[in-house]
Design an enzyme around this catalytic site. Structure first.
Site, PDB file in Angstrom:
ATOM      1  N   ASP A 278       0.825  -1.212   0.000  1.00 26.60           N
ATOM      2  CA  ASP A 278       0.000   0.000   0.000  1.00 26.60           C
ATOM      3  C   ASP A 278       0.862   1.266   0.000  1.00 26.60           C
ATOM      4  OD1 ASP A 278       0.909  -0.010   2.627  1.00 26.60           O
ATOM      5  OD2 ASP A 278      -0.983   0.754   3.438  1.00 26.60           O
ATOM      6  N   ASP A 280       2.005   3.439   2.162  1.00 21.08           N
ATOM      7  CA  ASP A 280       3.127   3.612   3.094  1.00 21.08           C
ATOM      8  C   ASP A 280       3.893   2.317   3.344  1.00 21.08           C
ATOM      9  OD1 ASP A 280       0.885   2.630   4.472  1.00 21.08           O
ATOM     10  OD2 ASP A 280       1.624   3.394   6.387  1.00 21.08           O
ATOM     11  N   ASP A 282       3.052  -0.680   4.541  1.00 17.36           N
ATOM     12  CA  ASP A 282       2.850  -1.607   5.659  1.00 17.36           C
ATOM     13  C   ASP A 282       1.833  -2.708   5.367  1.00 17.36           C
ATOM     14  OD1 ASP A 282       0.680   0.076   5.774  1.00 17.36           O
ATOM     15  OD2 ASP A 282       0.912   0.617   7.884  1.00 17.36           O
ATOM     16  N   LYS A 377       3.294  -3.142  10.998  1.00 16.62           N
ATOM     17  CA  LYS A 377       3.149  -4.205  10.015  1.00 16.62           C
ATOM     18  C   LYS A 377       4.043  -3.878   8.830  1.00 16.62           C
ATOM     19  CE  LYS A 377      -1.231  -2.204   8.361  1.00 16.62           C
ATOM     20  NZ  LYS A 377      -1.840  -1.322   9.356  1.00 16.62           N
TER      21      LYS A 377
HETATM   22  C1  VG1 Z   1      -8.039   0.099   9.173  1.00 16.93           C
HETATM   23  C2  VG1 Z   1      -7.916  -1.395   9.348  1.00 16.93           C
HETATM   24  C3  VG1 Z   1      -6.986  -1.718  10.483  1.00 16.93           C
HETATM   25  C4  VG1 Z   1      -5.623  -1.041  10.249  1.00 16.93           C
HETATM   26  C5  VG1 Z   1      -5.824   0.442  10.022  1.00 16.93           C
HETATM   27  C6  VG1 Z   1      -4.536   1.145   9.656  1.00 16.93           C
HETATM   28  O1  VG1 Z   1      -8.602   0.662  10.346  1.00 16.93           O
HETATM   29  O2  VG1 Z   1      -9.179  -1.971   9.578  1.00 16.93           O
HETATM   30  O3  VG1 Z   1      -6.841  -3.100  10.593  1.00 16.93           O
HETATM   31  O4  VG1 Z   1      -4.779  -1.233  11.354  1.00 16.93           O
HETATM   32  O5  VG1 Z   1      -6.743   0.648   8.964  1.00 16.93           O
HETATM   33  O6  VG1 Z   1      -3.937   0.564   8.532  1.00 16.93           O
HETATM   34  P1  VG1 Z   1     -10.162   1.045  10.464  1.00 16.93           P
HETATM   35  O7  VG1 Z   1     -10.304   1.685  11.813  1.00 16.93           O
HETATM   36  O8  VG1 Z   1     -10.469   1.927   9.314  1.00 16.93           O
HETATM   37  O9  VG1 Z   1     -10.910  -0.254  10.337  1.00 16.93           O
HETATM   38  V1  VG1 Z   1      -2.818   1.465   7.633  1.00 16.93           V
HETATM   39  O10 VG1 Z   1      -2.198   0.537   6.438  1.00 16.93           O
HETATM   40  O11 VG1 Z   1      -3.587   2.831   7.528  1.00 16.93           O
HETATM   41  O12 VG1 Z   1      -1.633   1.912   8.731  1.00 16.93           O
HETATM   42 CO    CO Z   2      -0.688   1.449   5.370  1.00 17.92          CO
END
Ligand code: VG1
Ligand code: CO
Length: 545
Positions: A278, A280, A282, A377
């Site tokens: 993605d 960034d 992760d 991650k």
């Molecule tokens: C989403 C995902 C979650 C993840 C978060 C950040 O959050 O469901 O599993 O950790 O994005 O991912 P939410 O609250 O929209 O369901 V990332 O790649 O933005 O650091």
């Molecule tokens: Co991300």
């Protein structure tokens, strides 16, 4: 050079969500918006003064401006040394690695992850702690309070620092060290995985693979690893030059978005292996020929194949997954006789478990996989783990996954998202469901679906006993089926309702069904409980993942 005190007014909307503060870019472009948040960060984390801080982002539009503001505010607040990615760019996992490697007091990561970039799209800022992981809720709550009361910030009037070349500069009393994190990151990966084994398997099998960096941050890291180190041909890379608008792409690695890659991995002439990360860096998506590996299955398969990876050959301490992630990894953990922890959604909740050495591998259904060498991650980590397994077992992805299901059963899993709802509608659905699930235990909601447990998930951290309440409604059935639903904490407008459905099948004749068909009964149960269609005025989810 002088330090100026600038009067400012607080913004009320700077509350960090699942993964930092994420808003429309134009919101961040308001006067003092980034400056306020940066000053509030240094007020909230006084340890950053006199210490090392890591700073970088996914290179999206406004990254360059925000970086310069943060550098000058850091200098005025007495940060000792700021380590900045060249051009202000660091992948999220690389930032975590740099924080740990340099024993920094923390880091500031500019990213809206997989959300599109540009003046009309999204931007984000996340603060990471000294363990390299996202700041914990108690700290982000304090940060939000600091944002709400801020009335001035300190900033150096120094000119912009040249961060386009690797060098060291000084602003006020702060050293600015411009680094290229690709080298450090590649070394970390070589410490974990069997690069020689992967390389020789690629040569002997003629493995055909593609990696899609989606015009985002992972391009240079992927080039170093796949082309330079693993000696794959240059054309194994797609969209590998980072762009500040991601070339107009939506850098979210999943089959419905990366349709081109999915097509390339289809049929007898399809790729053997394909992957994407993605914005960034992760998140990851893994494809084999004629198979998409769901992130939940991916975590389980990695755990089950730990012995193929040099760094993990002596065993895993434990695994962790979020409540929204299928229990496929739990079955493996049980078999390996290691603990499996269930946490709220958001990588930060794995931090304490990793710090305490209680778990080695962690994963989220949202295409997130990672391990204990950092506290974020890591998309490329997952890709390399898969390559390592494929090389060690000399087997195509589809066979690895199918054999896994035969041994452990298949956790059919899917997520239904209702996007862009009015906030009140989201809140109303959750409130209604919270009330209804309270009395569900013991009831048979449809033939064979007896509720074992139903509640609003509250997590007590086994390390520091902190409690995170209201982390999602869950309904667990005696037949191991599960329903979870919650509101997203990363959106930049309105509310997004996420419904997660899981059904476990052991029968070898039923391992190859359509996910949607298998979970249809559960989808109906959710409707009956939360009245989603009725409350949203929609007839189906906006996206099915
Ligand atoms: C989403 C995902 C979650 C993840 C978060 C950040 O959050 O469901 O599993 O950790 O994005 O991912 P939410 O609250 O929209 O369901 V990332 O790649 O933005 O650091
Ligand atoms: Co991300």
């Amino acid at each position: 050079m002088a330090i100026l005190t600038i009067q400012t007014k607080p913004y009320e909307d700077q509350k960090p969500g699942t993964s930092g503060l994420r808003k429309k870019t134009k919101v961040f472009m308001q006067p003092n918006y980034v400056a306020n948040f940066a000053q509030a960060t240094f007020n909230t984390f006084p340890d950053m003064q006199g210490s090392i801080v890591v700073l970088g982002g996914d290179g999206r539009f406004y990254n360059d401006r925000a970086i310069q503001v943060i550098i000058k505010i850091a200098a005025a607040n007495g940060v000792g040394r700021i380590i900045v990615g060249r051009d202000g760019v660091l992948s999220t996992p690389a930032a975590s690695l740099l924080i740990r490697k340099n024993e920094a007091a923390g880091g500031i990561i500019l990213s809206a992850s997989h959300n599109p970039a540009g003046p009309d799209e999204d931007f984000g800022i996340k603060v990471n702690a000294s363990n390299g992981g996202p700041a914990m809720p108690a700290d982000t709550d304090r940060l939000f309070e600091a944002c709400k009361t801020i009335d001035s910030y300190l900033i150096s009037d120094a000119p912009d620092v040249d961060i386009s070349r690797l060098h060291e500069a000084v602003i006020e009393n702060m050293a600015v060290q411009v680094v290229d994190s690709v080298e450090d990151y590649a070394i970390a990966m070589q410490d974990l995985f069997d690069f020689d084994g992967i390389k020789s398997y690629i040569k002997s099998s003629g493995l055909r693979m593609k990696f899609d960096a989606m015009n985002a941050v992972t391009g240079p890291y992927a080039r170093k690893i796949f082309v330079d180190l693993l000696e794959l041909p240059e054309d194994c890379l797609m969209n590998a030059v980072p762009k500040d608008d991601f070339g107009g792409l939506h850098p979210e690695p999943m089959p419905s978005v990366n349709t081109v890659l999915v097509e390339m991995a289809k049929g007898p002439a399809g790729l053997d292996f394909a992957a994407a990360c993605d914005g960034d860096g992760d998140r990851n998506m893994i494809l084999g020929r004629d198979i998409f590996v769901s992130p939940c299955d991916s975590l389980a398969v990695l755990a089950a194949n730990y012995f193929t990876v040099p760094a993990y050959k002596d065993g895993l301490n434990g695994v962790a997954r979020t409540i929204a992630t299928s229990a496929a990894a739990d079955t493996v953990a049980k078999d390996l006789r290691i603990p499996c922890y269930e946490t709220p959604v958001g990588w930060k909740f794995f931090g304490n478990l990793l710090d305490a050495g209680m778990v080695t591998l962690c994963g989220e259904e949202s295409f997130g996989t990672g391990a204990d060498y950092i506290r974020e991650k890591d998309g490329l980590f997952a890709v390399l783990f898969w390559l390592n397994i494929i090389a060690a077992r000399q087997m195509p992805v589809k066979d690895i996954v199918t054999q896994h299901w035969m041994k452990y059963g298949r956790n059919y899993y899917c997520r239904h998202d209702y996007v862009g709802l009015p906030k009140e509608v989201g809140d109303e659905i959750m409130a209604l469901a919270r009330e209804k699930v309270a009395g569900l235990a013991g009831q048979e909601l449809s033939p064979g679906y007896v509720v074992q447990k139903a509640d609003d998930f509250a997590y007590t951290d086994p390390v520091d006993n902190s409690v995170a309440a209201n982390q999602g409604i869950r309904i667990i059935f005696e037949n191991r089926a599960r329903i979870v639903f919650r509101l997203s904490g990363t959106g930049s407008v309105g509310a997004t309702l996420r419904v997660y459905l899981e059904e476990v099948v052991i029968d070898h004749d039923r391992l190859d069904l359509e996910v949607g068909d298998v979970v249809a009964g559960l989808a109906k149960i959710v409707q009956d409980i939360a009245l989603i269609n009725q409350k949203t005025g929609r007839t189906k989810p906006d996206t099915v993942v």
